[in-house]
Write an enzyme that holds these catalytic residues in place. Structure first.
Site, PDB file in Angstrom:
ATOM      1  N   HIS A   1       0.861  -1.200   0.000  1.00 54.16           N
ATOM      2  CA  HIS A   1       0.000   0.000   0.000  1.00 54.16           C
ATOM      3  C   HIS A   1       0.887   1.236   0.000  1.00 54.16           C
ATOM      4  CE1 HIS A   1      -3.085   2.932   1.409  1.00 54.16           C
ATOM      5  NE2 HIS A   1      -3.937   2.080   0.887  1.00 54.16           N
ATOM      6  N   PHE A   2       1.524   1.603  -1.013  1.00 54.10           N
ATOM      7  CA  PHE A   2       1.551   1.099  -2.368  1.00 54.10           C
ATOM      8  C   PHE A   2       3.003   0.843  -2.723  1.00 54.10           C
ATOM      9  CE2 PHE A   2      -1.984   4.113  -1.962  1.00 54.10           C
ATOM     10  CZ  PHE A   2      -3.061   3.314  -2.314  1.00 54.10           C
TER      11      PHE A   2
END
Length: 140
Positions: free
Chosen positions: A47-48
């Site tokens: 994430h991410f």
């Protein structure tokens, strides 16, 4: 008085990777919680990739955990605080590794077992998130 993680464990049932505040204190009926984002947290994995950002739901959990220091009796053994609502949540600015997230939350109303609260989360003077939320203290 500033409470560290060990002292917070006497109030919160969260442990290990789910205790998401490093310290907290109460000032004028407002809970001030802090968490320094190291960058190796489980919630940043994926994430991410290449652009780690703390998920919004994690910021809300950090605020909810910090407000629990306002409960005078804490959460005695056998009592668990459960989220019951999240309202008017607004994400204003991302929180990333190296940031120290600081929440300021207050209990706005109590109708036991429900506690209603409002919170804001900052990095420095940048407002990152605002929310209204409630939780219930439930005996197991």
């Amino acid at each position: 008085r500033n409470m560290n993680q060990e002292e917070l464990k006497a109030i919160l049932p969260h442990r290990d990777n789910m205790l998401l505040i490093d310290s907290a204190e109460v000032e004028d009926q407002t809970a001030h919680g802090k968490y320094h984002v190291r960058g190796d947290e489980w919630f940043l994995q994926g994430h991410f990739p290449g652009n780690p950002v703390v998920p919004g739901v994690i910021l809300c959990e950090m605020m909810a955990q910090s407000v629990c220091v306002l409960l005078q009796d804490g959460c005695p053994d056998g009592v668990t605080p459960y989220f019951t609502s999240l309202n008017k949540v607004r994400f204003k600015h991302p929180v990333t590794p190296g940031d120290t997230f600081e929440s300021r939350c207050e209990i706005t109303r109590v109708k036991k077992p429900f506690y209603f609260a409002a919170g804001k989360g900052y990095v420095g003077d940048k407002l990152c998130v605002t929310a209204e939320f409630s939780f219930a203290l439930i005996e197991e």
